[in-house]
Motif scaffolding. Structure first.
Motif, PDB file in Angstrom:
ATOM      1  N   GLU A  33      -0.234  31.672  20.613  1.00 53.34           N
ATOM      2  CA  GLU A  33      -0.707  30.642  19.685  1.00 53.34           C
ATOM      3  C   GLU A  33      -0.951  31.230  18.296  1.00 53.34           C
ATOM      4  OE1 GLU A  33      -1.637  27.092  18.062  1.00 53.34           O
ATOM      5  OE2 GLU A  33      -0.677  27.516  19.987  1.00 53.34           O
ATOM      6  N   SER A  34      -1.388  32.493  18.258  1.00 54.74           N
ATOM      7  CA  SER A  34      -1.646  33.144  16.972  1.00 54.74           C
ATOM      8  C   SER A  34      -0.371  33.256  16.133  1.00 54.74           C
ATOM      9  CB  SER A  34      -2.247  34.536  17.197  1.00 54.74           C
ATOM     10  OG  SER A  34      -2.398  35.229  15.982  1.00 54.74           O
ATOM     11  N   VAL A  35       0.740  33.663  16.757  1.00 49.31           N
ATOM     12  CA  VAL A  35       1.966  33.803  15.967  1.00 49.31           C
ATOM     13  C   VAL A  35       2.543  32.437  15.596  1.00 49.31           C
ATOM     14  CG1 VAL A  35       2.458  36.070  16.936  1.00 49.31           C
ATOM     15  CG2 VAL A  35       3.499  34.059  17.989  1.00 49.31           C
ATOM     16  N   ARG A  36       2.325  31.449  16.456  1.00 50.70           N
ATOM     17  CA  ARG A  36       2.726  30.092  16.065  1.00 50.70           C
ATOM     18  C   ARG A  36       1.901  29.640  14.851  1.00 50.70           C
ATOM     19  NH1 ARG A  36       3.053  28.351  22.115  1.00 50.70           N
ATOM     20  NH2 ARG A  36       5.287  28.560  22.515  1.00 50.70           N
ATOM     21  N   GLY A  37       0.610  29.997  14.863  1.00 54.89           N
ATOM     22  CA  GLY A  37      -0.248  29.645  13.736  1.00 54.89           C
ATOM     23  C   GLY A  37       0.203  30.299  12.441  1.00 54.89           C
ATOM     24  N   MET A  38       0.720  31.535  12.529  1.00 51.49           N
ATOM     25  CA  MET A  38       1.244  32.197  11.326  1.00 51.49           C
ATOM     26  C   MET A  38       2.321  31.341  10.670  1.00 51.49           C
ATOM     27  SD  MET A  38       1.827  36.173  12.394  1.00 51.49           S
ATOM     28  CE  MET A  38       0.617  37.113  13.299  1.00 51.49           C
ATOM     29  N   MET A  39       3.215  30.813  11.506  1.00 48.67           N
ATOM     30  CA  MET A  39       4.308  30.004  10.972  1.00 48.67           C
ATOM     31  C   MET A  39       3.804  28.647  10.481  1.00 48.67           C
ATOM     32  SD  MET A  39       7.422  30.931  13.632  1.00 48.67           S
ATOM     33  CE  MET A  39       6.451  30.981  15.146  1.00 48.67           C
ATOM     34  N   ARG A  40       2.916  28.024  11.243  1.00 47.08           N
ATOM     35  CA  ARG A  40       2.431  26.689  10.864  1.00 47.08           C
ATOM     36  C   ARG A  40       1.713  26.721   9.512  1.00 47.08           C
ATOM     37  NH1 ARG A  40      -0.092  26.228  16.338  1.00 47.08           N
ATOM     38  NH2 ARG A  40       1.505  25.452  17.758  1.00 47.08           N
ATOM     39  N   ARG A  41       1.044  27.835   9.224  1.00 49.04           N
ATOM     40  CA  ARG A  41       0.343  27.919   7.938  1.00 49.04           C
ATOM     41  C   ARG A  41       1.310  27.805   6.766  1.00 49.04           C
ATOM     42  NH1 ARG A  41      -2.867  31.550  10.760  1.00 49.04           N
ATOM     43  NH2 ARG A  41      -1.705  33.385  10.049  1.00 49.04           N
ATOM     44  N   HIS A  42       2.573  28.100   7.028  1.00 47.40           N
ATOM     45  CA  HIS A  42       3.578  27.998   5.970  1.00 47.40           C
ATOM     46  C   HIS A  42       4.510  26.812   6.184  1.00 47.40           C
ATOM     47  CE1 HIS A  42       2.218  31.732   4.220  1.00 47.40           C
ATOM     48  NE2 HIS A  42       2.274  32.304   5.409  1.00 47.40           N
ATOM     49  N   GLY A  43       4.091  25.885   7.069  1.00 51.40           N
ATOM     50  CA  GLY A  43       4.763  24.610   7.157  1.00 51.40           C
ATOM     51  C   GLY A  43       5.974  24.524   8.046  1.00 51.40           C
ATOM     52  N   TYR A  44       6.107  25.450   8.999  1.00 56.41           N
ATOM     53  CA  TYR A  44       7.246  25.389   9.911  1.00 56.41           C
ATOM     54  C   TYR A  44       6.884  26.102  11.202  1.00 56.41           C
ATOM     55  CZ  TYR A  44       8.347  30.338   8.991  1.00 56.41           C
ATOM     56  OH  TYR A  44       8.304  31.713   8.904  1.00 56.41           O
ATOM     57  N   GLU A  45       7.801  26.036  12.166  1.00 54.70           N
ATOM     58  CA  GLU A  45       7.594  26.747  13.427  1.00 54.70           C
ATOM     59  C   GLU A  45       8.945  27.054  14.056  1.00 54.70           C
ATOM     60  OE1 GLU A  45       5.119  26.299  17.643  1.00 54.70           O
ATOM     61  OE2 GLU A  45       4.697  24.961  15.946  1.00 54.70           O
ATOM     62  N   ARG A  46       9.073  28.241  14.608  1.00 55.81           N
ATOM     63  CA  ARG A  46      10.256  28.651  15.349  1.00 55.81           C
ATOM     64  C   ARG A  46       9.845  28.971  16.787  1.00 55.81           C
ATOM     65  NH1 ARG A  46      12.037  27.194  11.141  1.00 55.81           N
ATOM     66  NH2 ARG A  46      13.207  28.373   9.577  1.00 55.81           N
ATOM     67  N   PRO A  47      10.761  28.889  17.746  1.00 55.17           N
ATOM     68  CA  PRO A  47      10.430  29.280  19.120  1.00 55.17           C
ATOM     69  C   PRO A  47       9.999  30.741  19.201  1.00 55.17           C
ATOM     70  CG  PRO A  47      12.506  28.071  19.029  1.00 55.17           C
ATOM     71  CD  PRO A  47      12.146  28.387  17.615  1.00 55.17           C
ATOM     72  N   VAL A  48       9.104  31.025  20.142  1.00 51.06           N
ATOM     73  CA  VAL A  48       8.567  32.372  20.340  1.00 51.06           C
ATOM     74  C   VAL A  48       9.165  32.978  21.600  1.00 51.06           C
ATOM     75  CG1 VAL A  48       6.475  33.742  20.704  1.00 51.06           C
ATOM     76  CG2 VAL A  48       6.418  31.741  19.181  1.00 51.06           C
ATOM     77  N   VAL A  49       9.619  34.224  21.487  1.00 49.52           N
ATOM     78  CA  VAL A  49      10.108  34.989  22.627  1.00 49.52           C
ATOM     79  C   VAL A  49       9.316  36.290  22.705  1.00 49.52           C
ATOM     80  CG1 VAL A  49      12.438  34.000  22.627  1.00 49.52           C
ATOM     81  CG2 VAL A  49      11.952  36.005  21.200  1.00 49.52           C
ATOM     82  N   ALA A  50       9.283  36.885  23.882  1.00 48.93           N
ATOM     83  CA  ALA A  50       8.537  38.134  24.070  1.00 48.93           C
ATOM     84  C   ALA A  50       9.520  39.294  24.165  1.00 48.93           C
ATOM     85  CB  ALA A  50       7.669  38.058  25.323  1.00 48.93           C
ATOM     86  N   GLY A  51       9.657  40.034  23.083  1.00 50.23           N
ATOM     87  CA  GLY A  51      10.589  41.158  23.057  1.00 50.23           C
ATOM     88  C   GLY A  51      10.098  42.373  23.812  1.00 50.23           C
ATOM     89  N   GLU A  52       8.789  42.425  24.057  1.00 49.98           N
ATOM     90  CA  GLU A  52       8.211  43.508  24.861  1.00 49.98           C
ATOM     91  C   GLU A  52       6.948  42.989  25.521  1.00 49.98           C
ATOM     92  OE1 GLU A  52       7.352  47.136  22.772  1.00 49.98           O
ATOM     93  OE2 GLU A  52       9.275  47.117  21.706  1.00 49.98           O
ATOM     94  N   TYR A  53       6.638  43.564  26.691  1.00 50.15           N
ATOM     95  CA  TYR A  53       5.352  43.369  27.346  1.00 50.15           C
ATOM     96  C   TYR A  53       5.272  44.421  28.433  1.00 50.15           C
ATOM     97  CZ  TYR A  53       7.681  41.639  31.503  1.00 50.15           C
ATOM     98  OH  TYR A  53       8.472  41.563  32.629  1.00 50.15           O
ATOM     99  N   ASN A  54       4.111  44.755  28.842  1.00 48.64           N
ATOM    100  CA  ASN A  54       3.860  45.533  30.059  1.00 48.64           C
ATOM    101  C   ASN A  54       2.418  46.002  30.030  1.00 48.64           C
ATOM    102  OD1 ASN A  54       4.334  46.675  32.585  1.00 48.64           O
ATOM    103  ND2 ASN A  54       6.252  47.627  31.963  1.00 48.64           N
ATOM    104  N   GLY A  55       1.988  46.569  31.109  1.00 46.83           N
ATOM    105  CA  GLY A  55       0.639  47.080  31.214  1.00 46.83           C
ATOM    106  C   GLY A  55       0.429  47.679  32.608  1.00 46.83           C
ATOM    107  N   PRO A  56      -0.610  48.471  32.755  1.00 44.32           N
ATOM    108  CA  PRO A  56      -1.715  48.618  31.818  1.00 44.32           C
ATOM    109  C   PRO A  56      -1.395  49.590  30.688  1.00 44.32           C
ATOM    110  CG  PRO A  56      -2.106  50.016  33.719  1.00 44.32           C
ATOM    111  CD  PRO A  56      -0.831  49.249  34.002  1.00 44.32           C
ATOM    112  N   THR A  57      -2.104  49.402  29.576  1.00 44.48           N
ATOM    113  CA  THR A  57      -2.068  50.361  28.479  1.00 44.48           C
ATOM    114  C   THR A  57      -3.499  50.766  28.162  1.00 44.48           C
ATOM    115  OG1 THR A  57      -2.171  48.601  26.818  1.00 44.48           O
ATOM    116  CG2 THR A  57       0.032  49.365  27.499  1.00 44.48           C
ATOM    117  N   LEU A  58      -3.620  51.804  27.392  1.00 44.05           N
ATOM    118  CA  LEU A  58      -4.943  52.327  27.060  1.00 44.05           C
ATOM    119  C   LEU A  58      -5.787  51.291  26.323  1.00 44.05           C
ATOM    120  CD1 LEU A  58      -6.359  55.078  27.448  1.00 44.05           C
ATOM    121  CD2 LEU A  58      -5.632  55.679  25.125  1.00 44.05           C
ATOM    122  N   PHE A  59      -5.127  50.343  25.636  1.00 42.91           N
ATOM    123  CA  PHE A  59      -5.839  49.332  24.862  1.00 42.91           C
ATOM    124  C   PHE A  59      -6.770  48.487  25.737  1.00 42.91           C
ATOM    125  CE2 PHE A  59      -1.362  49.299  23.015  1.00 42.91           C
ATOM    126  CZ  PHE A  59      -1.617  50.344  22.147  1.00 42.91           C
TER     127      PHE A  59
END
Length: 504
Positions: free
Chosen positions: A215-241
């Motif tokens: 939702e955060s990255v969609r919000g980035m686009m909406r703040r500038h008046g548009y929206e594109r589909p979101v894909v996940a180019g990476e994911y995995n876990g666990p990480t130290l974060f």
């Protein structure tokens, strides 16, 4: 594909790694992904690999990729502008940087895309450009200029291909709105709006934060008046974060190592430069004239010297940690293969790419490699000699999930208002019976020790079968139109017919 339309259906993909064919001959990897059930291939290609000298093309790596594909595969190529002669930062690997001459860059991209016309679905302009210094040696304005040229060239060489924005990583998603990484991406989203079709996000950190990240990255686009589909180019876990105590010890050790750093000898590479295997080309060698040990390696040396005193949440990321901790990390990894995908799909993401398939080259081991410490154990597979044949437990879970989600068109989260700790999802699959996925929130590290709380789950279907994320059959008690289950931190699949458990 329309810019406003998400890619059709659901595809689970795998990233080969960050340096395919860079430090050894390009080997077979697409058939191995396919055997795991992956239907989307993501791979990196570098300008230095394709055009090592001005005007001289070497298609070895590109043709090695194309030669492994079949028509059912979707292909995502991340093109990195790294060159010892054509870019501002002279390197064959990382960081990528702006081209000296944008016309040369455009010619290179056009020729590359034309070589692959009709075979590559997604073209991405570099990776995590906001991660400046490590992955991009330029400004946000530089990136937008290059992205614009990239988009124009891809469209000209293959009008059916799709352009993906460089991945929005944890550096952006974990930082406040006024951070340099956020400001970088905000500039790109505002000024590069006409130069990409898909927004790629990298889903690390707490898995349950994925809906908010999307939702955060969609919000980035909406703040500038548009929206594109979101894909996940990476994911995995666990990480130290995900482990504050472990991360705190790691950061304190690293800060101490950097504080001990002295000035580099004249003419040598800075001691704080990343100095490990896949991030600078090859296994490290030393000589009497070598500069002082880099702080990243000093950090790792210190951690290994006191490994037994470290928090277990930190030890489990290290090589040769106690077997019980290694097995626990593997179990967490298996759970998160499922939870991260299901949460992303339920957030409207239809393409995910797991980081990553395997080590960059056979036989490379360096426990002082900080990037290996942070991300090395996320690999699904490993080499046995020179053959990519050894599966880690996470590979089996990926294969299980891919089989369960085959034919999926939509994933919907089910509201369980009286159980805020319960995550439940309904999976719609073409031509297949019902599938629900359930788990309970719990501590990442200790949650598996807590017994699941019983719940009577509505199930109006004539039969029920239970299967957990490890591929173990789970007995389910049925009582009329409900079933009694005990959701825990380990995801449970409920289906009307037995799900096939992939074997290798």
């Amino acid at each position: 594909m329309s810019r406003s339309a998400a890619p059709v259906g659901v595809r689970l993909g795998i990233v080969r790694g960050i340096s395919y064919g860079m430090f050894g001959a390009p080997d077979s990897f697409v058939p191995e992904m396919r055997r795991l059930g992956g239907t989307l291939v993501r791979v990196y290609v570098y300008w230095s690999q394709v055009e090592p000298e001005p005007g001289r093309y070497d298609w070895t790596v590109v043709d090695a990729i194309l030669g492994q594909l079949d028509p059912a595969d979707e292909v995502w190529v991340t093109v990195c502008s790294s060159s010892p002669w054509a870019t501002r930062h002279r390197t064959g690997f990382l960081p990528s940087s702006p081209a000296h001459d944008l016309r040369r860059y455009a010619r290179f991209v056009s020729d590359l895309v034309a070589r692959c016309r009709g075979r590559v679905d997604y073209w991405q302009c570099n990776n995590e450009p906001s991660n400046t210094g490590l992955l991009w040696a330029g400004t946000a304005a530089d990136y937008v200029e290059q992205l614009t040229a990239f988009h124009r060239c891809v469209r000209g060489a293959d009008p059916e291909a799709t352009v993906v924005l460089g991945g929005c990583g944890y550096d952006v998603l974990s930082s406040p709105a006024d951070s340099p990484a956020r400001q970088f991406f905000d500039h790109v989203v505002e000024h590069g709006r006409d130069a990409f079709d898909l927004f790629s996000v990298h889903l690390y950190g707490d898995p349950h934060g994925i809906p908010d990240q999307v939702e955060s990255v969609r919000g980035m686009m909406r703040r500038h008046g548009y929206e594109r589909p979101v894909v996940a180019g990476e994911y995995n876990g666990p990480t130290l974060f995900e482990f504050p105590e472990a991360q705190s010890v790691f950061q304190q050790t690293m800060m101490a190592a950097f504080a001990e750093q002295g000035p580099a000898a004249p003419g040598t590479r800075p001691a704080d430069a990343t100095s490990d295997g896949p991030l600078d080309g090859a296994p490290r060698t030393t000589s009497p004239d070598a500069p002082p040990e880099a702080p990243d390696r000093r950090t790792m040396r210190t951690l290994y010297a006191r490994m037994a005193q470290l928090p277990p949440q930190l030890q489990m990321f290290m090589e040769d940690c106690p077997p019980g901790l290694a097995a626990k990390r593997d179990r967490i990894n298996c759970r998160q293969i499922v939870t991260r995908n299901v949460l992303a799909l339920a957030s409207g993401v239809t393409r995910t790419a797991c980081w990553n398939l395997a080590p960059e080259i056979p036989g490379y081991r360096d426990r002082l490699n900080m990037m290996g410490f942070l991300f090395g154990k996320l690999a699904l597979m490993d080499y046995d000699g020179t053959g990519l044949t050894r599966r880690h437990p996470s590979a089996d879970t990926f294969a299980l999930l891919a089989a369960c989600l085959d034919g999926t068109s939509h994933v919907r989260r089910i509201d369980v208002g009286d159980r805020p700790d319960l995550y439940a999802f309904e999976v719609s699959r073409a031509g297949r019976g019902p599938l629900h996925v359930l788990w309970a929130a719990g501590d990442v590290f200790t949650g598996e020790d807590e017994p699941g709380t019983p719940v009577d789950w509505p199930w109006p279907h004539p039969a029920v079968h239970g299967l957990d994320a490890f591929g173990t059959r789970v007995p389910v008690q049925r009582d009329g139109g409900t079933v009694r289950v005990r959701p825990s931190v380990t995801p449970l699949f409920l289906s009307a017919g037995p799900e096939a458990v992939p074997r290798h």
